[in-house]
Write an enzyme that holds these catalytic residues in place. Structure first.
Site, PDB file in Angstrom:
ATOM      1  N   HIS A  97       0.844  -1.199   0.000  1.00 34.13           N
ATOM      2  CA  HIS A  97       0.000   0.000   0.000  1.00 34.13           C
ATOM      3  C   HIS A  97       0.881   1.251   0.000  1.00 34.13           C
ATOM      4  CE1 HIS A  97       0.576  -0.971   4.370  1.00 34.13           C
ATOM      5  NE2 HIS A  97       1.024   0.259   4.316  1.00 34.13           N
TER       6      HIS A  97
HETATM    7  C1  T46 Z   1       2.723   0.660   7.061  1.00 34.60           C
HETATM    8  C2  T46 Z   1       3.400  -0.610   7.419  1.00 34.60           C
HETATM    9  C3  T46 Z   1       4.840  -0.420   7.715  1.00 34.60           C
HETATM   10  C4  T46 Z   1      -5.119  -0.191  12.899  1.00 34.60           C
HETATM   11  O1  T46 Z   1      -6.282  -0.389  13.314  1.00 34.60           O
HETATM   12  N1  T46 Z   1      -4.372   0.854  13.382  1.00 34.60           N
HETATM   13  C5  T46 Z   1      -3.110   1.087  12.973  1.00 34.60           C
HETATM   14  O2  T46 Z   1      -2.480   2.053  13.434  1.00 34.60           O
HETATM   15  C6  T46 Z   1      -2.552   0.229  11.984  1.00 34.60           C
HETATM   16  C7  T46 Z   1      -1.125   0.456  11.471  1.00 34.60           C
HETATM   17  C8  T46 Z   1      -3.295  -0.808  11.506  1.00 34.60           C
HETATM   18  N2  T46 Z   1      -4.557  -1.022  11.958  1.00 34.60           N
HETATM   19  C9  T46 Z   1      -5.309  -2.152  11.435  1.00 34.60           C
HETATM   20  C10 T46 Z   1      -5.686  -2.056   9.966  1.00 34.60           C
HETATM   21  C11 T46 Z   1      -5.743  -3.508   9.537  1.00 34.60           C
HETATM   22  O3  T46 Z   1      -7.026  -4.034   9.807  1.00 34.60           O
HETATM   23  O4  T46 Z   1      -4.518  -3.318  11.555  1.00 34.60           O
HETATM   24  C12 T46 Z   1      -4.733  -4.202  10.459  1.00 34.60           C
HETATM   25  C13 T46 Z   1      -3.436  -4.542   9.780  1.00 34.60           C
HETATM   26  O5  T46 Z   1      -2.933  -3.389   9.079  1.00 34.60           O
HETATM   27  P1  T46 Z   1      -2.127  -3.496   7.698  1.00 34.60           P
HETATM   28  O6  T46 Z   1      -2.627  -4.649   6.930  1.00 34.60           O
HETATM   29  O7  T46 Z   1      -2.183  -2.154   7.040  1.00 34.60           O
HETATM   30  O8  T46 Z   1      -0.646  -3.797   8.219  1.00 34.60           O
HETATM   31  P2  T46 Z   1       0.704  -3.774   7.373  1.00 34.60           P
HETATM   32  O9  T46 Z   1       1.740  -4.436   8.196  1.00 34.60           O
HETATM   33  O10 T46 Z   1       0.493  -4.292   6.003  1.00 34.60           O
HETATM   34  O11 T46 Z   1       1.070  -2.208   7.241  1.00 34.60           O
HETATM   35  C14 T46 Z   1       1.396  -1.470   8.397  1.00 34.60           C
HETATM   36  C15 T46 Z   1       0.723  -0.097   8.359  1.00 34.60           C
HETATM   37  O12 T46 Z   1      -0.689  -0.261   8.140  1.00 34.60           O
HETATM   38  C16 T46 Z   1       1.267   0.778   7.275  1.00 34.60           C
HETATM   39  O13 T46 Z   1       0.912   2.109   7.530  1.00 34.60           O
HETATM   40  O14 T46 Z   1       3.318   1.522   6.448  1.00 34.60           O
HETATM   41  O15 T46 Z   1       2.789  -1.301   8.504  1.00 34.60           O
END
Ligand code: T46
Length: 137
Positions: free
Chosen positions: A54
């Site tokens: 993303h």
């Molecule tokens: C990034 C990389 C390095 C929340 O509710 N609050 C939060 O602050 C975050 C970061 C995530 N979430 C929820 C959203 C999704 O349902 O946690 C779940 C997993 O998030 P995501 O799939 O976006 O996780 P990553 O590891 O793919 O990405 C994360 C961050 O989202 C992103 O900003 O840059 O880590």
């Protein structure tokens, strides 16, 4: 066009001590490109897992491997660049608008992330084709 050349590794302050080293981050420090509004960390990543996939419209981030190591692949739709994070006193600065993917997590690794924005799903572009169109806009 948000340019990948704005991403960079930043050396953080390291206070060496025979009792163990210490690194800190605080708003206003010259090494911080933005004020911190959110902190999160990723841990217990299974072998072979990939995260990210993303870009953020507004959010800037600093990523630190506070334990172990992992890779971050950045992409501005024209150029890709891979960074290996494996030092708790180095941070990868990711400006807004760059696509990122994370892989090669070592066992026990922890990815600390400092963000310029509170969490909002509206700040995410999670479709790569949409991201490429955004880069042309
Ligand atoms: C990034 C990389 C390095 C929340 O509710 N609050 C939060 O602050 C975050 C970061 C995530 N979430 C929820 C959203 C999704 O349902 O946690 C779940 C997993 O998030 P995501 O799939 O976006 O996780 P990553 O590891 O793919 O990405 C994360 C961050 O989202 C992103 O900003 O840059 O880590």
């Amino acid at each position: 066009m948000r340019d990948i050349s704005l991403a960079r590794m930043i050396d953080l302050t390291r206070i060496a001590d025979p009792r163990g080293n210490l690194t800190f981050l605080q708003n206003g420090s010259a090494e911080l490109p933005f004020d911190i509004r959110r902190v999160f960390y990723i841990y217990d990543v299974p072998a072979g897992a990939t995260r990210g996939g993303h870009a953020h419209y507004r959010g800037e981030e600093l990523l630190v491997a506070i334990s172990g190591s992992f890779d971050v692949l950045l992409d501005d739709s024209a150029t890709k660049k891979r960074f290996t994070l494996n030092r708790p006193y180095q941070a990868l600065y990711i400006p807004a608008g760059l696509w990122r993917e994370m892989d090669n997590f070592s066992s026990g690794s922890v990815c600390l992330t400092l963000s310029s924005e509170p969490y909002s799903e509206d700040d995410y572009i999670r479709d790569y084709d949409e991201y490429c169109k955004y880069q042309l806009s």
